[in-house]
Design an enzyme around this catalytic site. Structure first.
Site, short mmCIF file in Angstrom:
data_model
loop_
_atom_site.label_atom_id
_atom_site.label_comp_id
_atom_site.label_asym_id
_atom_site.label_seq_id
_atom_site.Cartn_x
_atom_site.Cartn_y
_atom_site.Cartn_z
N ARG A 87 30.77 12.33 32.77
CA ARG A 87 30.78 11.20 31.89
C ARG A 87 30.59 10.14 33.42
NH1 ARG A 87 31.07 12.45 26.46
NH2 ARG A 87 32.85 13.98 26.85
N GLU A 141 25.19 -2.46 28.83
CA GLU A 141 25.66 -0.98 27.68
C GLU A 141 27.15 -0.64 27.57
OE1 GLU A 141 25.37 1.94 31.26
OE2 GLU A 141 26.28 3.12 30.40
N PRO A 187 23.32 9.72 19.89
CA PRO A 187 23.79 10.87 19.53
C PRO A 187 25.63 11.06 18.72
CG PRO A 187 23.04 11.90 21.87
CD PRO A 187 23.16 10.27 21.86
N HIS A 208 24.60 9.42 30.64
CA HIS A 208 24.58 10.47 31.77
C HIS A 208 23.27 11.43 32.23
CE1 HIS A 208 28.65 8.67 30.61
NE2 HIS A 208 28.44 10.06 29.28
N ASN A 217 24.54 1.62 23.10
CA ASN A 217 25.93 3.20 23.69
C ASN A 217 24.59 4.18 23.12
OD1 ASN A 217 27.79 4.59 24.35
ND2 ASN A 217 28.71 4.23 22.00
N HIS A 230 30.37 1.47 26.01
CA HIS A 230 30.89 2.91 25.44
C HIS A 230 32.34 1.97 24.84
CE1 HIS A 230 27.83 5.03 27.77
NE2 HIS A 230 28.18 3.86 29.01
N LEU A 231 32.79 3.57 23.56
CA LEU A 231 33.92 2.94 23.03
C LEU A 231 34.84 3.25 24.24
CD1 LEU A 231 32.40 4.60 20.14
CD2 LEU A 231 34.08 2.74 19.40
N SER A 232 34.67 4.85 25.00
CA SER A 232 36.34 5.00 25.84
C SER A 232 35.69 4.60 26.73
CB SER A 232 35.65 6.47 25.55
OG SER A 232 34.60 7.19 26.24
N ASP A 270 14.35 4.57 31.58
CA ASP A 270 12.68 3.76 32.02
C ASP A 270 12.34 2.88 31.10
OD1 ASP A 270 12.83 5.06 34.54
OD2 ASP A 270 11.03 7.12 33.55
C1 DQA Z 1 30.34 7.21 24.53
C2 DQA Z 1 31.13 8.04 26.09
C3 DQA Z 1 29.93 9.18 26.36
O1 DQA Z 1 30.53 9.59 26.97
C4 DQA Z 1 30.25 9.92 24.98
O2 DQA Z 1 28.90 11.21 25.32
C5 DQA Z 1 29.44 9.55 23.98
C6 DQA Z 1 30.32 7.68 23.85
C7 DQA Z 1 31.58 6.70 24.46
O3 DQA Z 1 31.12 5.40 22.96
O4 DQA Z 1 32.44 6.31 24.73
O5 DQA Z 1 29.26 9.98 22.77
O6 DQA Z 1 29.27 6.59 24.61
#
Ligand code: DQA
Length: 150
Positions: free
Chosen positions: A113, A100, A12, A82, A76, A102-104, A89
């Site tokens: 998070r 997995e 999302p 979270h 991602n 994540h950008l941040s 599952d």
């Molecule tokens: C994210 C980090 C998540 O906490 C956040 O809800 C996102 C983006 C990231 O790519 O850094 O939507 O997955």
């Protein structure tokens, strides 16, 4: 061409990349990210297919449909990382190698998070490198799959 097919799933709000909190997520759009992933895939001889959804159930469906078509998943899951036992599952259920991303750096941010439902069923997690998290994740997943020969 290795015949490997990798599924990249974006959760999302990632459709808003480029305009959404650019100081955290950068200025590239989702289309830019997907193009870079497909280019990187091509350079490795791997087909990369990307999907994004804002809906938990749709992401579960994409994961189920991956069986028999894709050999691995880069995900991602955005905020569902979270919260979503269902996505975890689904990944555990299809049992495809998963990375997995994540950008941040989720561990430098709010405490909510810091927990991932997906990390324990993933090969590994890459967090904090912007679009490079995806590209490194793709590379690591392909290395993993080819070294175990599946
Ligand atoms: C994210 C980090 C998540 O906490 C956040 O809800 C996102 C983006 C990231 O790519 O850094 O939507 O997955």
């Amino acid at each position: 061409m290795s015949n490997l097919k990798i599924l990249v799933l974006h959760g999302p709000n990632l459709n808003l990349l480029g305009q959404r909190e650019p100081e955290i997520y950068g200025s590239l759009t989702l289309k830019d990210v997907d193009n870079l992933l497909m280019e990187k895939g091509k350079s490795m001889g791997v087909e990369v297919v990307c999907f994004q959804s804002n809906h938990e159930g749709a992401i579960v469906d994409f994961i189920h449909q991956a069986l028999g078509i894709y050999q691995g998943i880069v995900i991602n899951a955005g905020a569902y990382t979270h919260t979503s036992v269902a996505i975890r599952d689904a990944l555990a259920g299809v049992n495809l190698p998963t990375v997995e991303v994540h950008l941040s750096n989720i561990y430098r941010r709010e405490e909510f998070r810091h927990h991932s439902y997906i990390a324990p069923i993933s090969i590994g997690q890459i967090s904090g490198f912007g679009v490079d998290s995806y590209l490194l994740g793709l590379q690591a997943l392909v290395n993993h799959i080819t070294s175990i020969g599946t």
